[in-house]
Design a protein around this motif. Structure first.
Motif, PDB file in Angstrom:
ATOM      1  N   ARG A   1       0.851  -1.190   0.000  1.00  0.00           N
ATOM      2  CA  ARG A   1       0.000   0.000   0.000  1.00  0.00           C
ATOM      3  C   ARG A   1       0.891   1.246   0.000  1.00  0.00           C
ATOM      4  O   ARG A   1       2.055   1.175   0.385  1.00  0.00           O
ATOM      5  N   PRO A   2       0.343   2.407  -0.415  1.00  0.00           N
ATOM      6  CA  PRO A   2       1.128   3.645  -0.353  1.00  0.00           C
ATOM      7  C   PRO A   2       1.592   3.946   1.073  1.00  0.00           C
ATOM      8  O   PRO A   2       1.004   3.443   2.039  1.00  0.00           O
ATOM      9  N   SER A   3       2.635   4.768   1.201  1.00  0.00           N
ATOM     10  CA  SER A   3       3.221   5.044   2.518  1.00  0.00           C
ATOM     11  C   SER A   3       2.363   5.996   3.346  1.00  0.00           C
ATOM     12  O   SER A   3       2.667   6.232   4.513  1.00  0.00           O
ATOM     13  N   THR A   4       1.319   6.569   2.769  1.00  0.00           N
ATOM     14  CA  THR A   4       0.372   7.395   3.525  1.00  0.00           C
ATOM     15  C   THR A   4      -0.975   6.681   3.543  1.00  0.00           C
ATOM     16  O   THR A   4      -1.318   5.965   2.603  1.00  0.00           O
ATOM     17  N   ARG A   5      -1.717   6.901   4.630  1.00  0.00           N
ATOM     18  CA  ARG A   5      -2.989   6.170   4.809  1.00  0.00           C
ATOM     19  C   ARG A   5      -4.040   6.605   3.812  1.00  0.00           C
ATOM     20  O   ARG A   5      -4.230   7.809   3.593  1.00  0.00           O
ATOM     21  N   ILE A   6      -4.728   5.641   3.226  1.00  0.00           N
ATOM     22  CA  ILE A   6      -5.915   5.928   2.404  1.00  0.00           C
ATOM     23  C   ILE A   6      -6.988   4.947   2.861  1.00  0.00           C
ATOM     24  O   ILE A   6      -6.754   3.732   2.859  1.00  0.00           O
ATOM     25  N   ILE A   7      -8.137   5.467   3.279  1.00  0.00           N
ATOM     26  CA  ILE A   7      -9.243   4.572   3.658  1.00  0.00           C
ATOM     27  C   ILE A   7     -10.101   4.408   2.409  1.00  0.00           C
ATOM     28  O   ILE A   7     -11.005   5.216   2.128  1.00  0.00           O
ATOM     29  N   ASP A   8      -9.776   3.369   1.619  1.00  0.00           N
ATOM     30  CA  ASP A   8     -10.302   3.245   0.251  1.00  0.00           C
ATOM     31  C   ASP A   8     -11.824   3.372   0.179  1.00  0.00           C
ATOM     32  O   ASP A   8     -12.354   4.047  -0.687  1.00  0.00           O
ATOM     33  N   ASP A   9     -12.515   2.695   1.111  1.00  0.00           N
ATOM     34  CA  ASP A   9     -13.971   2.670   0.969  1.00  0.00           C
ATOM     35  C   ASP A   9     -14.643   3.929   1.509  1.00  0.00           C
ATOM     36  O   ASP A   9     -15.856   4.056   1.483  1.00  0.00           O
ATOM     37  N   LYS A  10     -13.828   4.881   2.015  1.00  0.00           N
ATOM     38  CA  LYS A  10     -14.430   6.115   2.542  1.00  0.00           C
ATOM     39  C   LYS A  10     -14.082   7.347   1.702  1.00  0.00           C
ATOM     40  O   LYS A  10     -14.650   8.417   1.911  1.00  0.00           O
ATOM     41  N   VAL A  11     -13.126   7.221   0.779  1.00  0.00           N
ATOM     42  CA  VAL A  11     -12.731   8.393  -0.014  1.00  0.00           C
ATOM     43  C   VAL A  11     -13.896   8.805  -0.920  1.00  0.00           C
ATOM     44  O   VAL A  11     -14.449   7.966  -1.628  1.00  0.00           O
ATOM     45  N   GLN A  12     -14.243  10.068  -0.850  1.00  0.00           N
ATOM     46  CA  GLN A  12     -15.336  10.580  -1.687  1.00  0.00           C
ATOM     47  C   GLN A  12     -14.776  11.064  -3.022  1.00  0.00           C
ATOM     48  O   GLN A  12     -13.744  11.743  -3.057  1.00  0.00           O
ATOM     49  N   ARG A  13     -15.432  10.717  -4.118  1.00  0.00           N
ATOM     50  CA  ARG A  13     -15.048  11.272  -5.416  1.00  0.00           C
ATOM     51  C   ARG A  13     -15.291  12.776  -5.400  1.00  0.00           C
ATOM     52  O   ARG A  13     -16.218  13.256  -4.767  1.00  0.00           O
ATOM     53  N   LYS A  14     -14.439  13.507  -6.116  1.00  0.00           N
ATOM     54  CA  LYS A  14     -14.561  14.971  -6.134  1.00  0.00           C
ATOM     55  C   LYS A  14     -14.853  15.441  -7.548  1.00  0.00           C
ATOM     56  O   LYS A  14     -14.563  14.733  -8.511  1.00  0.00           O
ATOM     57  N   SER A  15     -15.348  16.658  -7.652  1.00  0.00           N
ATOM     58  CA  SER A  15     -15.488  17.293  -8.959  1.00  0.00           C
ATOM     59  C   SER A  15     -14.195  18.052  -9.249  1.00  0.00           C
ATOM     60  O   SER A  15     -13.599  18.634  -8.330  1.00  0.00           O
ATOM     61  N   GLU A  16     -13.750  18.070 -10.510  1.00  0.00           N
ATOM     62  CA  GLU A  16     -12.538  18.831 -10.816  1.00  0.00           C
ATOM     63  C   GLU A  16     -12.753  20.305 -10.504  1.00  0.00           C
ATOM     64  O   GLU A  16     -11.819  21.051 -10.225  1.00  0.00           O
ATOM     65  N   GLY A  17     -14.010  20.729 -10.533  1.00  0.00           N
ATOM     66  CA  GLY A  17     -14.341  22.126 -10.238  1.00  0.00           C
ATOM     67  C   GLY A  17     -14.058  22.523  -8.801  1.00  0.00           C
ATOM     68  O   GLY A  17     -14.099  23.710  -8.458  1.00  0.00           O
ATOM     69  N   ASP A  18     -13.746  21.534  -7.918  1.00  0.00           N
ATOM     70  CA  ASP A  18     -13.429  21.863  -6.518  1.00  0.00           C
ATOM     71  C   ASP A  18     -11.986  22.350  -6.360  1.00  0.00           C
ATOM     72  O   ASP A  18     -11.591  22.773  -5.275  1.00  0.00           O
ATOM     73  N   GLY A  19     -11.162  22.257  -7.425  1.00  0.00           N
ATOM     74  CA  GLY A  19      -9.740  22.618  -7.346  1.00  0.00           C
ATOM     75  C   GLY A  19      -9.531  24.130  -7.238  1.00  0.00           C
ATOM     76  O   GLY A  19     -10.450  24.926  -7.426  1.00  0.00           O
TER      77      GLY A  19
END
Ligand code: SF4
Ligand code: SF4
Length: 379
Positions: free
Chosen positions: A21-39
């Protein structure tokens, strides 16, 4: 360095420590998809960061003729991201291992600097298109990450936020976009669906793909991945596809410990947008927080240059690919107690300071349709 016939990669990626897994934590089933417009940039364009930043937004790249040319080329490539898939699959394209090797070789032939492959995390797909606000639907199984170096010599020469900064970004955006568009079209001609994603037409968020594809680790510069070979001095494109591909694993080269000791980017960021503190969970990702409004306002509103890449310039991992720097880099990866000395040594050697004797570009600013030498011209 390149071991033809053994490894397709120009940098020795096969020597890196691979992890599940990556060296930083990712809670896969909790990550919310974002809109590119949020950048940050869409928010600047909408006026969220004030009327001056909104007014500068349409010209902050176009005001220098070189970054303007590169952005125009990127806009042309935005129309070439998808197309018709050949009705029949090409012979010899059923083995995922052979396909992955061939696709990497093809990307390197097209002049990629680093390439990695992962399964496409569903949460990396944006919810909506930034320009049309149409919902995005992409269920491709794989993602191919493509990195393009922003150029060491220029990164060493500039002061981090002068008139060449946006050209460095857009050179890498445009070339990585060119490679992604060609690679996606090639895969479609082999009989598999594929879509290019580049700065002028991303359907996916790049950082999680680069993490899972083993191209780098999250670094202190906020939502940014740092490569052990290029540092933060790159831009990336992505091809998503259903072509069967063997995937790479994430990497761990000690960057979480290095960034916790270093802080050089936070010290020298002209808008003080980078955190001096610890990593935090953000949308179920662990990363260092960054003040998006301060960073975007600096890049868009910069009146003494075009854009900003000071954090990229001053980072101790922004080094040329020489034997000396490769030895230092491998020491940093393997010997944790040497990392503090490395940061001190980096400052002592004067890395991160501009080299005016290496300057090759022209300081120019377009105002009302005419080019002028800006007042902040660095003679
Ligand atoms: S791009 Fe410039 S303003 Fe933004 S975080 Fe980096 S150094 Fe700071
Ligand atoms: S300058 Fe230091 S703290 Fe910032 S990203 Fe680079 S290594 Fe990490």
């Amino acid at each position: 360095m390149r071991r033809l016939g053994v490894h397709p990669d120009p940098f020795p990626v096969w020597k890196l420590k691979r992890t599940e897994r990556p060296s930083t934590r990712i809670i896969d089933d909790k990550v919310q998809r974002k809109s590119e417009g949020d950048g940050g940039f869409p928010r600047a364009e909408s006026g969220e960061f004030g009327p001056f930043i909104q007014q500068e937004y349409p010209r902050f790249v176009m005001k220098h003729p070189l970054s303007g040319v590169l952005m125009d080329m990127g806009r042309k490539l935005a129309k070439m991201v998808d197309g018709t898939v050949a009705p029949k699959r090409a012979p010899g394209t059923h083995d995922p291992v052979a396909n992955a090797r061939h696709i990497k070789e093809t990307a390197y032939f097209l002049r990629a600097d680093l390439v990695g492959i992962c399964e496409l995390p569903p949460y990396a797909v944006f919810t909506h298109d930034r320009y049309t606000n149409e919902p995005i639907d992409c269920d491709h199984k794989y993602a191919i990450g493509i990195l393009i170096d922003q150029d060491w010599r220029t990164a060493a020469a500039f002061n981090g936020h002068d008139w060449i900064s946006n050209s460095m970004s857009f050179m890498s955006y445009t070339i990585s976009g060119f490679i992604a568009c060609n690679l996606a079209e090639y895969i479609r001609r082999l009989g598999y669906p594929a879509r290019a994603n580049h700065a002028m037409n991303y359907n996916v968020a790049v950082p999680p793909i680069l993490l899972w594809a083993g191209l780098g680790e999250m670094c202190r510069i906020g939502d940014m991945v740092l490569s052990p070979f290029l540092g933060p001095r790159f831009k990336a494109s992505v091809v998503t596809t259903d072509m069967p591909l063997a995937i790479d694993k994430p990497i761990d080269f000690g960057l979480q410990d290095f960034c916790s000791k270093c802080l050089k980017c936070a010290r020298l960021c002209p808008s003080q947008a980078i955190s001096h503190g610890d990593r935090e969970m953000h949308n179920s990702y662990e990363r260092w927080p960054v003040d998006v409004e301060r960073c975007t306002s600096m890049r868009v509103g910069n009146q003494h240059g075009s854009g900003c890449g000071t954090c990229i310039k001053v980072c101790p991992w922004n080094k040329p690919n020489t034997t000396f720097h490769r030895i230092i880099g491998w020491t940093m990866m393997r010997i944790p107690f040497a990392r503090r000395f490395a940061v001190w040594g980096d400052d002592f050697m004067g890395y991160g300071k501009p080299k005016p004797e290496w300057k090759w570009w022209m300081d120019l600013e377009e105002v009302d349709g005419e080019l002028h030498i800006p007042e902040s011209h660095d003679k």
